[in-house]
Write a protein that holds these residues in place. Structure first.
Motif, PDB file in Angstrom:
ATOM      1  N   GLN A   1       7.069  15.268  69.723  1.00 46.25           N
ATOM      2  CA  GLN A   1       8.376  15.911  69.608  1.00 46.25           C
ATOM      3  C   GLN A   1       8.717  16.358  68.191  1.00 46.25           C
ATOM      4  N   ASN A   2       7.918  15.934  67.186  1.00 45.98           N
ATOM      5  CA  ASN A   2       8.250  16.234  65.795  1.00 45.98           C
ATOM      6  C   ASN A   2       7.154  17.035  65.110  1.00 45.98           C
ATOM      7  N   ILE A   3       7.471  17.480  63.870  1.00 51.15           N
ATOM      8  CA  ILE A   3       6.494  18.133  63.003  1.00 51.15           C
ATOM      9  C   ILE A   3       6.425  17.323  61.714  1.00 51.15           C
ATOM     10  N   ARG A   4       5.215  16.928  61.331  1.00 50.94           N
ATOM     11  CA  ARG A   4       5.049  16.145  60.101  1.00 50.94           C
ATOM     12  C   ARG A   4       4.664  17.043  58.945  1.00 50.94           C
ATOM     13  N   GLY A   5       4.938  16.549  57.727  1.00 54.50           N
ATOM     14  CA  GLY A   5       4.553  17.264  56.525  1.00 54.50           C
ATOM     15  C   GLY A   5       3.339  16.637  55.873  1.00 54.50           C
ATOM     16  N   GLU A   6       3.148  16.947  54.575  1.00 57.61           N
ATOM     17  CA  GLU A   6       2.012  16.398  53.832  1.00 57.61           C
ATOM     18  C   GLU A   6       2.208  14.902  53.618  1.00 57.61           C
TER      19      GLU A   6
END
Length: 893
Positions: free
Chosen positions: A205-210
């Motif tokens: 359900q989410n988007i992760r970053g670096e």
């Protein structure tokens, strides 16, 4: 409950709930970031990433997986194996937690008669992510799990991501309490051995970053469409339902293990070391069979290296267990028998799998012999240097270069009274693994780091490929990409990626090289096409160099294929199909293509086969191919559902991923029928002449044929003809008689070499007689210690020494011979002592070491014969003098 039954129950349960049953994808990943499929969701990754639209809203599958990062732990634990099967049910923007959670619980707890697994509810515990109140609420209110059997865990345990920026989300796990025999109570938080994880639900359900791979990265937003990836490992579920201690004891793997025990004479359960080895054999043979079944062949890189390593490790373990004769043939047969109920195609491929595996076993047996010789040399060098530790880099060289297992090196070192610098070896292995992981990470980020750019362009619709029907197409520039970012325009000298709404230029695929061509416009724009690749199998990305003008997004252009290039490409690709069919006609149906590459005028084809083709067989294949070309067979293309194509017998390339509707290319109807997306001629005669230029090995059980077609074949044959004429002129015979004339010359040369060797032997024997006749008595021992300028090699020097010793022994009780010679300006020394001399305390090895030291070198050997050398030719007289003095000193006592 058998593994096959668990599989069929799971697929049937979710099929009845609207999920499309998707067959397992090949272990050969259709993904630049993966060598092999290592997770059940991997084949669906383009749908989760939004790179391609999912063809179904709900899916279910049992996916074959291979994971070899921690191969050394296989067999050491109860649940760690290289090959495993992941069941999954997936939702692509359809249902979410509200259905995924009840589905999993219902399947696990429904009675066996109702199609479930019949697990008792009071044995099941649940974990959720720290702040996932929604999931806990569904577990408690809708499913009815008591609050005291729901535990919360942190990001490292209950949050999923691919390890790079992209989709991610919280997890929820279902665990089974195996009882106090397996550890302390307290739920999964307290003991994951007792509370065995049997189901994992990923809520994407989410988007992760670096950030780090496991935890500590930033959540940068929400996915526009929520997805579900849930499921279980079949082997772990079978362990639980069959009430066995390890995954090696379940109904499939245990049958392979039992055969390994029978063939080796080992007894499972007799000891930890034997048990681990038997488990490794069962796991690795199973993994090898599944990999070969999907088209992987042993090699020294990539997937082939993984296969080679695990198959050789299995063979090595069998030898450690006591197996003497080749064993792979029987182990493969048992594995195919065990796994065929779930993967029927293994039965069809049994002969090919067996041939490749048995050939690799034979090759490794030879490697063990040569590796042993290399180890013996290293051990000898250590003894000469009075050292007792084999350096880590030598052990690593044996392992990495020669495929020599470290456990064998340790065992042989112990037998030789040596030890191994294991820390140095492990450090080098760790560095190698780090490089491999870094490479994998680079592939992972490289494959998807810029996926957002392509995703934007793909959202406008797939590229329309027009190249089957035309070589020139009007198109609109959809996007320009430089260094992974969208740019509005590019000018003269720039190299950029360019996406069109439609294109006639073929993108590299199916072994066929991409088209050459140009993209032009009335404004004076001229782009040279350097390469064409497909992204997500639907977006054509052209790499172009701007030769003149300026190109901008939205521009209307004319994309053109170089007609000569395409003609040669079509000839080569159709030629590849013809060679494949010819091989199968000559060698039989098991000679299946496992890879190919073709470009204008040239083709190569890799196929499953052991042993080289004889000149007669190679000629026959070439003739069958050219007869098919001469017959002017029609080339037909038809689109049809994949099951129908398979029913017609259309051949598919191992490891390729195909859509539900496929393109079937026929040459002469049933004579050649393959699934193929490449460009082809209209009739076989248009391929032109075909000449095979080479046939070679590219790995165990894998051969490669190379050929030219069309004008390139003519040019090749013209060069061959010109060369034959030139050789005929030199030899003074007509071209047809060259072979006979060369054969006669070679015979004359060999006869002359034999006569020369005979003369040389007589010379050296006479020399030995002369030396023996002039032996010097020293302390009652007949001694010959001389320099031999006539000797040309160490072998000749050794031969003379042994001849002299034999002559002296016939007439003397004690004799010593020590001769020196020069080879490539470096001094050699060989010494021999007969039985009488040894009884006087003289040893050849001692004398050679003494002489070699004087010559500034080294050497040694047995008491009766020894050899050495050095670097100082001026010290020869001194070395021989030391030998004589030493003999005198020894015999004086």
């Amino acid at each position: 409950m058998y593994s096959a039954d668990i599989r069929s129950r799971a697929l049937s349960f979710f099929e009845k709930r609207g999920h499309t049953v998707v067959p397992s994808a090949s272990l050969i990943a259709d993904d630049p970031t993966l060598l092999l499929i290592n997770a059940g969701m991997a084949p669906f990754k383009p749908y989760f990433l939004g790179e391609a639209p999912a063809p179904y809203e709900r899916a279910t599958s049992l996916q074959k997986c291979v994971r070899t990062v921690d191969i050394e732990e296989v067999g050491q634990t109860s649940r760690h194996g290289s090959f495993f099967q992941m069941f999954g049910n997936f939702s692509f923007g359809d249902y979410f937690k509200e259905k995924a959670i009840p589905y999993a619980w219902e399947f696990l707890t429904s009675s066996v008669s109702d199609g479930g697994l019949g697990l008792p509810e009071d044995k099941l515990w649940v974990t959720v992510y720290l702040d996932d109140d929604e999931a806990e609420d569904i577990w408690r209110r809708e499913v009815g799990v008591p609050k005291d059997r729901i535990q919360r865990l942190g990001m490292s345990e209950n949050f999923w991501s691919m390890g790079v920026p992209g989709p991610c989300g919280p997890c929820s796990e279902i665990c089974f309490d195996r009882g106090p025999d397996f550890g302390q109570e307290g739920g999964p938080v307290a003991n994951d051995e007792r509370y065995l994880e049997i189901w994992n639900l990923v809520f994407m359900q989410n988007i992760r970053g670096e950030g780090p791979a496991k935890e500590g990265y930033e959540i940068v937003g929400d996915l526009p469409s929520k997805n579900i990836d849930t499921g279980f490992g079949l082997e772990r579920m079978a362990l639980l339902l069959q009430n066995v201690p390890t995954i090696f004891d379940i109904d499939t793997t245990r049958r392979i293990l039992d055969l390994a025990a029978e063939l080796s004479g080992a007894k499972y359960g007799a000891g930890v070391a034997e048990d681990v080895r038997l488990r490794v054999v069962a796991d690795h043979i199973l993994t090898s069979v599944m990999l070969i079944g999907d088209g992987v062949t042993p090699s020294n890189e990539g997937r082939g290296y993984i296969l080679r390593r695990i198959l050789r490790r299995a063979v090595r373990m069998m030898k450690l267990l006591g197996a003497g004769d080749p064993v792979v043939h029987e182990l493969v047969a048992r594995t195919v028998q065990v796994m065929s109920p779930m993967y029927p195609e293994l039965g069809d491929e049994h002969k090919r799998i067996d041939r490749i595996a048995v050939a690799e076993e034979a090759a490794f047996t030879q490697t063990l012999r040569s590796g042993t010789a290399i180890f013996d040399m290293a051990a000898s060098e250590l003894r000469k240097a009075n050292a007792r530790v084999l350096p880590g880099d030598r052990a690593f060289q044996l392992h990495d270069t020669y495929g020599f297992p470290i456990d064998l090196t340790l065992e042989m070192a112990s037998e030789a009274g040596l030890t191994v610098d294991e820390k140095g070896f492990r450090d080098l292995m760790a560095q190698q693994r780090a490089r491999a992981k870094a490479d994998a990470a680079a592939r992972k980020s490289g494959g998807h780091g810029e996926s957002g750019v392509y995703r934007e362009l793909l959202a406008q619709g797939p590229t329309e490929f027009t190249g089957y029907g035309e070589l020139t197409s009007e198109a609109t520039v959809r996007g320009l990409i430089r260094d992974g970012k969208r740019v509005r325009s590019a000018s003269e000298g720039d190299i950029v990626e360019l996406v069109l709404d439609r294109t006639p230029l073929y993108a590299e695929a199916g072994g066929q090289d991409s088209d050459a061509g140009t993209i032009v416009a009335d404004s004076g724009l001229h782009l040279e096409v350097l390469d064409v690749q497909k992204v997500a199998r639907k977006l054509w990305v052209h790499q172009v160099k701007v030769r003149s003008g300026e190109v901008a997004e939205g521009a209307v252009v004319l994309a053109q294929v170089d007609p000569e290039w395409r003609l040669g490409a079509r000839q080569a690709h159709s030629g590849t199909h013809i060679v494949h069919a010819a091989l199968r006609q000559v060698l039989g149906p098991t000679a299946l293509q496992s890879g190919s590459y073709n470009k204008p005028g040239y083709l190569r084809l890799d196929f499953s086969w052991t042993g080289g083709l004889s000149p007669e067989t190679r000629t026959e294949v070439e003739e069958v191919a050219n007869l098919a070309i001469r017959r002017d067979l029609p080339v037909a293309v038809e689109y049809m559902p994949l099951p129908k194509a398979r029913e017609l017998g259309a051949l598919a390339l191992f490891g390729e991923t195909y859509d539900e509707d496929v393109r079937v290319v026929e040459i002469g109807g049933q004579w050649s029928r393959e699934l193929c997306g490449g460009t082809h001629v209209g009739h076989s005669s248009q391929v032109g002449p075909l000449t095979v230029i080479g046939e070679s090995s590219v790995g165990s059980g894998l051969r490669r044929v190379e050929a030219y077609v069309g004008i390139d074949a003519y040019r090749y044959l013209a060069k061959e003809r010109a060369l034959a004429v030139k050789v005929g002129d030199i030899l003074g015979v007509p071209t047809p008689e060259i072979g006979d004339r060369v054969e006669a010359l070679i015979k004359q040369l060999r006869d002359a070499e034999k006569q020369l060797a005979r003369f040389r032997g007589e010379l050296l024997h006479n020399l030995a007689r002369n030396l023996a006749a002039h032996a010097t008595p020293i302390g009652g021992v007949s001694v010959v210690a001389e320099h031999l300028p006539e000797a040309a090699s160490a072998d000749e020097l050794r031969s003379v020494v042994l001849d002299v010793r034999k002559l002296l022994t016939a007439s003397n009780d004690a004799a010593v011979v020590a001769l020196t010679a020069l080879s490539n300006d470096k001094p050699l020394v060989v010494a021999a002592v007969n039985d009488g001399g040894q009884q006087r305390g003289l040893k050849a090895g001692d004398l050679v070491r003494l002489a070699s030291k004087a010559l500034r070198g080294g050497g040694g050997g047995k008491p009766d014969i020894a050899q050495g050398g050095g670097t100082d030719p001026l010290a020869i007289d001194e070395a021989l003098k030391l030998v004589r003095e030493t003999i005198g000193q020894k015999t004086a006592h």
